[in-house]
Scaffold this motif. Structure first.
Motif, PDB file in Angstrom:
ATOM      1  N   LEU A  81     -32.889  14.243   1.522  1.00 51.82           N
ATOM      2  CA  LEU A  81     -34.133  14.684   2.152  1.00 51.82           C
ATOM      3  C   LEU A  81     -34.062  14.354   3.644  1.00 51.82           C
ATOM      4  N   MET A  82     -34.245  15.356   4.464  1.00 45.78           N
ATOM      5  CA  MET A  82     -34.134  15.152   5.911  1.00 45.78           C
ATOM      6  C   MET A  82     -35.423  15.598   6.589  1.00 45.78           C
ATOM      7  N   ASP A  83     -36.050  14.651   7.260  1.00 44.88           N
ATOM      8  CA  ASP A  83     -37.322  14.932   7.907  1.00 44.88           C
ATOM      9  C   ASP A  83     -37.109  14.999   9.420  1.00 44.88           C
ATOM     10  N   GLU A  84     -37.038  16.207   9.930  1.00 40.27           N
ATOM     11  CA  GLU A  84     -36.805  16.419  11.372  1.00 40.27           C
ATOM     12  C   GLU A  84     -35.707  15.491  11.885  1.00 40.27           C
ATOM     13  N   PRO A  85     -34.539  15.527  11.260  1.00 38.05           N
ATOM     14  CA  PRO A  85     -33.532  14.518  11.602  1.00 38.05           C
ATOM     15  C   PRO A  85     -33.015  14.631  13.034  1.00 38.05           C
ATOM     16  N   PHE A  86     -33.195  15.809  13.622  1.00 36.23           N
ATOM     17  CA  PHE A  86     -32.631  15.977  14.967  1.00 36.23           C
ATOM     18  C   PHE A  86     -33.701  16.140  16.050  1.00 36.23           C
ATOM     19  N   ALA A  87     -34.890  15.593  15.795  1.00 38.98           N
ATOM     20  CA  ALA A  87     -35.919  15.632  16.832  1.00 38.98           C
ATOM     21  C   ALA A  87     -35.412  14.841  18.033  1.00 38.98           C
ATOM     22  N   GLY A  88     -35.398  15.456  19.176  1.00 40.06           N
ATOM     23  CA  GLY A  88     -34.931  14.761  20.380  1.00 40.06           C
ATOM     24  C   GLY A  88     -33.455  14.957  20.652  1.00 40.06           C
TER      25      GLY A  88
END
Lengths: 243, 245
Positions: free
Chosen positions: A146-153
């Protein structure tokens, strides 16, 4: 298979999830889309057992508990690693707690992203921290990632690389549930799109179906959200007083 | 077993260097203050060892060092490094409550170490006094022994034949260890932990007691046990899977 049945969750009287029903079979890459506050993170945290909820969530028929939690991993832009430990120390620690930890994949991904193995994570850049968070989630031997906005930023190159690597390394039995706003970026990498809005599932479609209907993911989203194309011009007209 | 050790090593790894640094700074501060007080005594009017211990503010420096140690141990495993450790702690192969108990043991060992190191520093400084003041009327073969009887701070560090004081100190170390571990647990669960603050303040205020203060020792021990029990009950109530992360 993860089954989410009639799951609701409220925060102080405000409904964050409203009667969610969903199944996640093994072997899919699923995109979970929705605006800020739509319920993406809440849904993931309910699945992982981090939040109390009403309804039922099962993994192959069993409730998710300490007995089967290792079959799920989680990558979040909030980060869940130990900032004082090095990447190498994380690997050794996780190997003890997650018996299916995939060392080969870990070393391969560390090399691919050129992350230092013996530097404390608190000294990593934000992009490196995001990459490491994702690496950890991919290497725990979990069936459901489960990946929650893993690449925000993170920058676009960072994300591009990740999607390509993800497609290349996933086993047929591994499922990824990826929550993101970046529709256009991920539409070529996912097999299914789930749309969530105000705590409700408002759309669930396979990319194959979309392709066959000749539509793009963004069209499907606009259609589902009843997006008004003239909204911007109307607002501008009102603001500027022009007809 | 190995999983438990790995969790212990997490705590030990992040505290070891800081602990050693704290000991070095404390030893340096106490030695410097003691040395200046001793020089003043040698240059002017000589004073007895107990008085010199008081003049050198050894107990105050120890108190500050102790509070720093409490802070250091309480903040270990707190979410202060921009990472939500709670998500990982929740998924480890050993329950988070067990982790609290393991870290409580680790913390208690650190408090015992602090006690031993402080005792060692005090003893060495007493030896320095005897060496420097040798031949004067203030020094005899029993000077150090008597100082550890007469000075409340020294006596509480090494209570000699007063068993109840050893037990009190042991209880304090264990209870402080528990409260420090509960603090980080509660912080990870978005709750406040004041048990360690209350117990640390109580310890600083009432650690130095004259010989024969049995009633105070028993009272302090019971209060410490109650606070630690309350903190542990709080952890069990918060639980793991029942709680919102």
């Amino acid at each position: 298979m993860i089954e989410v049945r009639n799951v609701s969750k409220s925060f102080g009287g405000k409904k964050a999830l409203d009667s969610i029903n969903l199944t996640l079979p093994q072997g899919q890459i699923v995109g979970l889309f929705g605006e800020n506050g739509a319920g993406k993170s809440t849904l993931m945290k309910c699945i992982l057992g981090f939040l109390r909820f009403s309804g039922e969530i099962t993994l192959d028929g069993e409730p998710i508990s300490s007995r089967n939690i290792a079959r799920l991993s989680f990558a979040t832009n909030e980060h869940s690693f130990f900032p004082n430990l090095t990447a190498q120390a994380h690997m050794e620690f996780y190997q003890l707690h997650f018996p299916k930890f995939n060392e080969k994949r870990f070393r391969g991904l560390m090399e691919f992203f050129e992350l230092p193995a013996n530097k404390a994570l608190r000294h990593f850049s934000t992009g490196q921290k995001n990459q490491f968070e994702v690496i950890l989630s991919l290497c725990q031997g979990a069936d459901y990632i489960l990946m929650d906005e893993p690449f925000a930023g993170s920058d676009v190159f960072n994300r591009e690389d990740f999607y390509k690597v993800l497609l290349g390394i996933l086993e047929p039995t591994e499922t990824v549930l990826l929550a993101t706003h970046l529709l256009e970026e991920v539409e070529h990498f996912i097999g299914r799109a789930i749309l969530i809005r105000r705590g409700r599932i408002v759309g669930d479609i396979s990319m194959l179906e979309l392709e066959e209907s000749g539509r793009k993911l963004i069209d499907y989203v606009k259609e589902t959200y009843h997006y008004q194309a003239d909204r911007v011009s109307k607002a501008l007209n009102e603001l500027t007083g022009e007809q | 077993m190995r999983q438990g050790v790995s969790v212990l090593m997490l705590a030990a790894g992040s505290t070891l260097k800081k602990l050693l640094g704290l000991f070095v700074i404390m030893a340096a501060a106490q030695s410097t203050l003691f040395y200046f007080a001793l020089q003043k005594s040698l240059d002017g009017e000589p004073v007895g060892l107990e008085q010199l211990i008081s003049q050198s503010r050894m107990a105050i420096v120890a108190g500050v060092g102790f509070l720093l140690l409490c802070a250091l141990l309480s903040l270990t495993a707190c979410e202060i490094g921009g990472s939500k450790l709670r998500y990982t702690m929740h998924r480890l192969s050993i329950p988070e409550r067990t982790t609290v108990l393991l870290w409580a043991g680790h913390n208690a060992v650190c408090f015992f170490l602090f006690w031993i190191v402080q005792l060692g520093i005090a003893f060495l400084l007493c030896r320095l006094y005897v060496t420097e003041m040798g031949g004067s009327a203030y020094v005899s073969k029993q000077t150090i022994l008597l100082a550890f009887y007469r000075n409340s701070f020294l006596h509480s560090l090494l209570p000699l034949a007063e068993t109840s004081r050893y037990i009190r100190n042991g209880i304090l170390a264990i209870c402080l260890g528990i409260c420090a571990a509960c603090f980080s647990f509660r912080q990870r669960h978005d709750k406040k932990g004041i048990a360690v603050v209350v117990l640390a303040a109580l310890t600083v205020v009432s650690f130095s007691q004259a010989m024969g203060s049995l009633a105070i020792d028993i009272f302090l021990s019971l209060v410490a046990l109650s606070i630690a029990a309350g903190a542990l009950i709080g952890v069990w109530r918060v639980g793991s899977y029942e709680n919102e992360l």
